[in-house]
Structure formats: structure tokens, C-alpha cells
Enzyme design. Structure first.
Site, PDB file in Angstrom:
ATOM      1  N   ASP A  81      24.875  50.855   3.036  1.00  0.00           N
ATOM      2  CA  ASP A  81      23.956  51.756   2.322  1.00  0.00           C
ATOM      3  C   ASP A  81      24.175  51.419   0.841  1.00  0.00           C
ATOM      4  O   ASP A  81      24.648  50.310   0.541  1.00  0.00           O
ATOM      5  CB  ASP A  81      24.261  53.232   2.640  1.00  0.00           C
TER       6      ASP A  81
ATOM      7  N   LYS B 281      27.118  59.433   8.798  1.00  0.00           N
ATOM      8  CA  LYS B 281      27.079  58.775   7.481  1.00  0.00           C
ATOM      9  C   LYS B 281      28.454  58.897   6.868  1.00  0.00           C
ATOM     10  O   LYS B 281      29.187  59.844   7.175  1.00  0.00           O
ATOM     11  CB  LYS B 281      26.065  59.471   6.573  1.00  0.00           C
TER      12      LYS B 281
HETATM   13  P1  NDP Z   1      21.720  48.960  -2.942  1.00  0.00           P
HETATM   14  O1  NDP Z   1      23.062  49.366  -3.360  1.00  0.00           O
HETATM   15  O2  NDP Z   1      21.497  47.595  -2.430  1.00  0.00           O
HETATM   16  O3  NDP Z   1      20.669  49.186  -4.120  1.00  0.00           O
HETATM   17  C1  NDP Z   1      20.501  50.441  -4.678  1.00  0.00           C
HETATM   18  C2  NDP Z   1      19.508  50.332  -5.807  1.00  0.00           C
HETATM   19  O4  NDP Z   1      19.157  51.625  -6.260  1.00  0.00           O
HETATM   20  C3  NDP Z   1      20.087  49.610  -7.016  1.00  0.00           C
HETATM   21  O5  NDP Z   1      19.055  48.996  -7.710  1.00  0.00           O
HETATM   22  C4  NDP Z   1      20.682  50.756  -7.804  1.00  0.00           C
HETATM   23  O6  NDP Z   1      20.850  50.502  -9.171  1.00  0.00           O
HETATM   24  C5  NDP Z   1      19.662  51.835  -7.577  1.00  0.00           C
HETATM   25  N1  NDP Z   1      20.315  53.149  -7.661  1.00  0.00           N
HETATM   26  C6  NDP Z   1      21.374  53.579  -6.947  1.00  0.00           C
HETATM   27  N2  NDP Z   1      21.732  54.809  -7.314  1.00  0.00           N
HETATM   28  C7  NDP Z   1      20.883  55.136  -8.291  1.00  0.00           C
HETATM   29  C8  NDP Z   1      20.741  56.292  -9.080  1.00  0.00           C
HETATM   30  N3  NDP Z   1      21.562  57.347  -8.943  1.00  0.00           N
HETATM   31  N4  NDP Z   1      19.733  56.310  -9.974  1.00  0.00           N
HETATM   32  C9  NDP Z   1      18.906  55.240 -10.126  1.00  0.00           C
HETATM   33  N5  NDP Z   1      19.001  54.113  -9.403  1.00  0.00           N
HETATM   34  C10 NDP Z   1      19.968  54.076  -8.509  1.00  0.00           C
HETATM   35  O7  NDP Z   1      21.268  50.054  -1.858  1.00  0.00           O
HETATM   36  P2  NDP Z   1      20.112  49.968  -0.760  1.00  0.00           P
HETATM   37  O8  NDP Z   1      18.978  49.160  -1.262  1.00  0.00           O
HETATM   38  O9  NDP Z   1      20.743  49.608   0.516  1.00  0.00           O
HETATM   39  O10 NDP Z   1      19.686  51.489  -0.652  1.00  0.00           O
HETATM   40  C11 NDP Z   1      18.625  52.049  -1.421  1.00  0.00           C
HETATM   41  C12 NDP Z   1      18.138  53.316  -0.746  1.00  0.00           C
HETATM   42  O11 NDP Z   1      17.648  53.005   0.573  1.00  0.00           O
HETATM   43  C13 NDP Z   1      19.181  54.403  -0.537  1.00  0.00           C
HETATM   44  O12 NDP Z   1      18.553  55.664  -0.619  1.00  0.00           O
HETATM   45  C14 NDP Z   1      19.638  54.187   0.896  1.00  0.00           C
HETATM   46  O13 NDP Z   1      20.182  55.342   1.456  1.00  0.00           O
HETATM   47  C15 NDP Z   1      18.314  53.808   1.546  1.00  0.00           C
HETATM   48  N6  NDP Z   1      18.365  53.086   2.790  1.00  0.00           N
HETATM   49  C16 NDP Z   1      19.103  51.934   2.918  1.00  0.00           C
HETATM   50  C17 NDP Z   1      19.091  51.249   4.114  1.00  0.00           C
HETATM   51  C18 NDP Z   1      19.793  49.953   4.290  1.00  0.00           C
HETATM   52  O14 NDP Z   1      19.693  49.376   5.366  1.00  0.00           O
HETATM   53  N7  NDP Z   1      20.497  49.431   3.295  1.00  0.00           N
HETATM   54  C19 NDP Z   1      18.359  51.754   5.286  1.00  0.00           C
HETATM   55  C20 NDP Z   1      17.571  52.926   5.018  1.00  0.00           C
HETATM   56  C21 NDP Z   1      17.605  53.560   3.827  1.00  0.00           C
HETATM   57  P3  NDP Z   1      22.309  50.250  -9.773  1.00  0.00           P
HETATM   58  O15 NDP Z   1      22.632  48.831  -9.462  1.00  0.00           O
HETATM   59  O16 NDP Z   1      22.157  50.528 -11.223  1.00  0.00           O
HETATM   60  O17 NDP Z   1      23.229  51.213  -9.111  1.00  0.00           O
HETATM   61  O1  2IT Z   2      19.980  55.061   5.830  1.00  0.00           O
HETATM   62  C1  2IT Z   2      20.057  54.197   6.717  1.00  0.00           C
HETATM   63  O2  2IT Z   2      19.323  54.236   7.715  1.00  0.00           O
HETATM   64  C2  2IT Z   2      21.012  53.100   6.557  1.00  0.00           C
HETATM   65  N1  2IT Z   2      21.691  53.049   5.528  1.00  0.00           N
HETATM   66  C3  2IT Z   2      21.198  52.102   7.649  1.00  0.00           C
HETATM   67  C4  2IT Z   2      22.166  52.596   8.677  1.00  0.00           C
HETATM   68  C5  2IT Z   2      22.552  51.617   9.746  1.00  0.00           C
HETATM   69  O3  2IT Z   2      23.377  52.027  10.584  1.00  0.00           O
HETATM   70  O4  2IT Z   2      22.058  50.494   9.789  1.00  0.00           O
END
Ligand code: NDP
Ligand code: 2IT
Length: 449
Positions: free
Chosen positions: A169, A129
């Protein structure tokens, strides 16, 4: 305390002693190691080989300076990181997070989770990561590009299709991956498609990758509910976040006939009793990069509430946290249960605190833990790497079918271990054991490295 419980405790003490400030990392190590004791008891050779001591120590960490100039011509300096946690079963694989809260503890926790999550996918990917304390909010496209180019100008020497393959992420989506890929290609002077995943469809991206984490979460939850003869049809769902994971979780939940009544960002949450209008959310978040409170100006009958934690006070059957770590604490867990919530599926990484997880398990709430339930994103990333190696692109339907199959397999594997060790609904234990075994065996086979 049994010998293996003592072994786990000794390793937890070691982790705490080495890095007393890294609370997020300590918590995730605790979550994993305390649940794999039955596997350790079956395999005393792991203790003799100091396997846990090796697993909790990243193979390599790089941190670096990221200087760039903003649109006013002022110099900005951020900190960049890559944590290369474990490469026993494949090249390091895992996302990049750009958020002001990023620090080594958070990235080590995410990298540690990623190792076992990636193992669960059954695909040949190790765990890593990275990211930066850069805050993309309010930055112009030009500023984001300059930052990404500077970030990659250092990161490029540590990654590669057979070495380490970053992806998105929080704060890193298609736009950022494009800028990062362009700079990598320019520096390396080679078209290494599979050096990054989550790429655009015009330059080696995979169909379904954008949707994969949110869709995968719903496929996992559906498998879990099917086993109890519970249907998603007509259920009220509360979702947090309004980013990549949340948006496609909402989409698939709605396709399955559920009614999603909330979404949120870090400022507050929207409650829409008529069901979230996803086109409006996509317009605000994906196109305008705006704040979710805009929603109520565009949809009649919807309410906006300041403060993101309040989302867990909304009455629901199913809660799907899709924003960030530690968003459901013990109080929120109790409130959810008191309001009748029966199912929790984690789309974000470690969104429930350890106390909240224990509360869900103790109170027989069906709980789908992050490293199993959100593995669809990284799984399709690995499928993107396969397509890049073949120099072919698969159809949306083909990737989606594979994703469904992978999520079913993860569910069944977690369930199998949960049953084997006598706690059939404890998918936290089941998925940790299932993910751990493959990494452990690969490490044992490869000698003392
Ligand atoms: P994005 O940046 O697309 O969206 C994040 C969302 O969460 C936004 O709505 C953001 O609001 C909110 N957020 C972020 N930080 C905070 C905080 N400290 N408190 C409250 N709200 C918060 O990210 P993703 O959707 O990609 O990721 C969301 C979660 O999913 C994370 O935990 C990530 O690690 C996990 N994840 C992502 C994957 C992927 O493929 N993208 C795969 C597996 C897990 P704001 O706009 O206000 O920051
Ligand atoms: O938390 C996660 O699994 C991700 N942000 C996706 C990682 C990836 O390599 O697609």
C-alpha cells in the site's frame, strides 16, 4: 426513521462512543452502513443476529514495537499494526502502509473498506490492513531492510497463507515486500509463497500485479462510461499521486486515448498541457525515488505548483484521485464540477470526503467508488495466491484478461444492486450492498463467531 435506519444509527453511535477519536473509521462505517439499509430491510435476521455490531468490531488487532538502527547507528523505535477485520469469506487480506500518518483509525478504516472490496472481487479473501508510522522517505535501502526485518520479526506470528496475507500500500512496494518475504522465510524456515503478495517475479510474484490497481481503475471507469456511450478517447484526465496506482492509471488512460495532464506527490503537482510523459515520471519515482517537481526540469512546457490540493483546480473531463484519503473535499468537488468535470473514479482508498461524494451524486457526476474501482489490485493479489498454490505462473495476458473480467463483473454487480434499490447511477450504494451481502451471508452461516 425506519426500524433499520434506526438500527444503523444505533451502530454508528456505538462506534463513535467506543472510539471517539477514530474519525476516519467512523466516516467509512457511516459511508457503508447508511447505504445498505435496503438490504437490512430485506433481511431482518441480520439485526437479530447483531451482525452490524460484529462487523464494526475487528476480529483481532495487534500492535507491536519495531526497533531498528539507522545508518548512523542510532536506535529508532516505530509502532507496527495489523488489523484483522473479517475472515468470513477467506484469510485476512490487505496491504501494509508505511507512512508517518498511520494510526489505528486509518488502519481500521482501510481494513473495513477492504472487507467489502475483497467480497466484490468474488475471490475467497477476507479483509485486513496493517502498517507502521515508519517514514520510508529519505531512508537508505539498508535502513528500509532493517526496518522491514524488525517489523516481520513480530508480524510473522500473526500471518500465513491460510491466516492473513499482507501486500503493499502507500510506502510499501516491491522492495519492501522482498525484504519482508526474506525475513518471514528465514524465521519460518519454510517456503510459504502465498504469505505475501506483490512479490517479485523471480520468487512467486504474479505478472500484472504491479499494474493491476491502476489498470483495474481504468477498466472499471471504461465499463461505467461504455454504459453511457461515452468514450475515453480525447478526454482530458486529471490524476493525483505519482506512486504505484497513479503510474499505471496514467499508462492505461493513455492507452485508451485520453490525455492525462497532471500527477502529484505530497508536496505539489505537475501540469503538463502536452500530456504527462510517463517515462519521466517512472524514472523520477520508481528509479530515483525523487520528488515530482523534478519533472519540470526534464520536460519543456510543464509547470510545477506547490500544494497537492491545487491539482483539482485543473480543468478536466475526468478526475482520478490516486494518492490518499480525503484528498477531495467539498470545495475541491465543487471546483471540479464548475470546471466541467463529469466523471470521478477513485484509485486511492476513500480519496473523496463524505460531503464530496454526496455532492458528486447530487450533481449527476458519474462516480466510481474506491472499493469497487480500485479492487483490481487485491484481485490480482488473490490470483497471485492461486498461482502460488498451483506452483505455476500465468502469462501477463492471462492475468490481464482475468482482471478485465473481474472489473466488469464488479461493475455489473454494483449496477445490479443500484438498479434493484431504485438509484441506478449510485454505485456507492450498489457496491456497498453487493459487497455486504456475501460477507453477511457467510457470517450468518458460520454461527455466532
Ligand atoms: P505509493 O506509495 O506508491 O504512492 C502514493 C502516492 O500518493 C505518492 O505520490 C505520494 O506522494 C502520494 N501521497 C501519499 N500520502 C499523501 C498525502 N498524505 N498527501 C498527498 N499525497 C500523498 O502508494 P500507492 O500508489 O500504492 O497507493 C495510493 C493509494 O491507492 C492509497 O490510497 C492506497 O491505499 C490505494 N490503493 C493501493 C493499492 C495498491 O495495490 N498499491 C490497491 C488499492 C488502493 P509522496 O511521495 O509525497 O508521499
Ligand atoms: O487497498 C488495497 O486494496 C491494497 N492496498 C491492495 C491489497 C492487497 O492485498 O493486494
Amino acid at each position: 426513521m425506519s426500524e433499520m435506519q434506526q438500527y444503523v444509527q444505533d451502530v454508528l453511535d456505538l462506534v463513535k462512543k467506543r472510539d471517539p477519536d477514530q474519525v476516519e473509521f467512523q466516516n467509512t462505517v457511516k459511508e457503508v452502513l447508511t447505504t445498505i439499509v435496503p438490504v437490512l430491510e430485506e433481511n431482518p435476521k441480520y439485526k437479530a443476529a447483531k451482525l452490524l455490531e460484529r462487523m464494526v468490531e475487528p476480529e483481532r488487532i495487534v500492535t507491536f514495537r519495531v526497533p531498528w538502527t539507522d545508518d548512523k547507528g542510532e536506535v529508532q523505535v516505530n509502532r507496527g499494526y495489523r488489523v484483522q477485520m473479517n475472515s468470513a469469506i477467506g484469510p485476512y487480506k490487505g496491504g501494509l502502509r508505511f507512512h508517518p500518518s498511520v494510526n489505528l483509525s486509518i488502519l481500521k478504516f482501510l481494513a473495513f473498506e477492504q472487507v467489502f472490496k475483497n467480497s466484490l472481487t468474488t475471490l475467497p479473501i477476507g479483509g485486513g490492513k496493517g502498517g507502521s508510522d515508519f517514514d520510508p522517505k529519505g531512508k537508505s535501502d539498508n535502513e528500509v531492510m532493517k526496518f522491514c526485518q524488525s517489523f516481520m520479526t513480530e508480524l510473522y506470528r500473526h500471518i500465513g497463507p491460510h491466516v492473513d496475507v499482507p501486500a503493499g500500500d502507500i510506502g510499501v512496494g516491491g522492495r519492501e515486500i522482498g525484504f519482508l518475504f526474506g525475513q518471514y522465510k528465514r524465521i519460518r524456515d519454510a517456503y510459504d509463497s502465498a504469505v505475501l503478495t506483490g512479490k517479485g517475479l523471480t520468487y512467486g510474484g504474479s505478472l500484472t500485479r504491479t499494474e493491476a490497481t491502476g489498470y483495474g481503475l481504468l477498466y472499471f471507469v471504461k465499463n461505467m462510461l461504455d454504459s453511457k456511450n461515452i468514450s475515453l478517447e480525447g478526454k482530458t484526465v486529471v490524476i493525483s499521486g505519482a506512486g504505484n496506482v497513479a503510474i499505471y492509471a496514467i499508462q492505461k488512460a493513455q492507452e485508451f486515448g485520453a490525455k492525462v495532464v497532471t500527477c502529484s506527490d505530497s508536496n505539489g503537482y505537475v501540469y503538463d498541457p502536452n500530456g504527462i510523459n510517463l517515462d519521466v515520471v517512472k524514472q523520477i519515482k520508481e528509479v530515483e525515488r525523487g520528488r515530482i517537481k523534478e519533472y519540470v526540469n526534464r520536460v519543456q512546457g510543464a509547470e510545477y505548483h506547490e500544494g497537492c490540493r491545487g491539482v483539482w483546480t485543473v480543468k478536466c473531463d475526468i478526475a482520478l484521485p490516486c494518492a490518499t484519503q480525503s484528498e477531495i473535499d467539498l470545495d475541491s468537488a465543487k471546483t471540479l464540477a464548475a470546471n466541467g468535470c463529469k466523471v470521478v473514479g477513485e484509485g486511492a482508498n476513500m480519496p473523496s470526503t463524505l460531503e464530496a461524494i454526496q455532492y458528486f451524486l447530487d450533481n449527476k457526476i458519474l462516480f466510481a467508488p474506491a472499493k469497487a474501482a480500485n479492487a483490481g489490485g487485491v484481485a490480482v493479489s488473490a490470483l497471485e495466491m492461486s498461482q502460488n498454490s498451483e506452483r505455476l505462473s500465468w502469462t501477463f495476458e492471462e492475468v490481464d484478461e482475468r482482471l478485465k473480467g473481474i472489473m466488469k463483473n464488479i461493475y455489473e454487480n454494483a449496477k445490479k444492486y443500484a438498479e434493484k434499490f431504485g438509484d441506478p447511477d449510485n454505485l456507492v450504494m450498489g457496491s456497498n450492498c453487493a459487497g455486504f451481502v456475501k460477507v453477511a451471508e457467510a457470517m450468518m452461516a458460520q454461527g455466532l463467531v
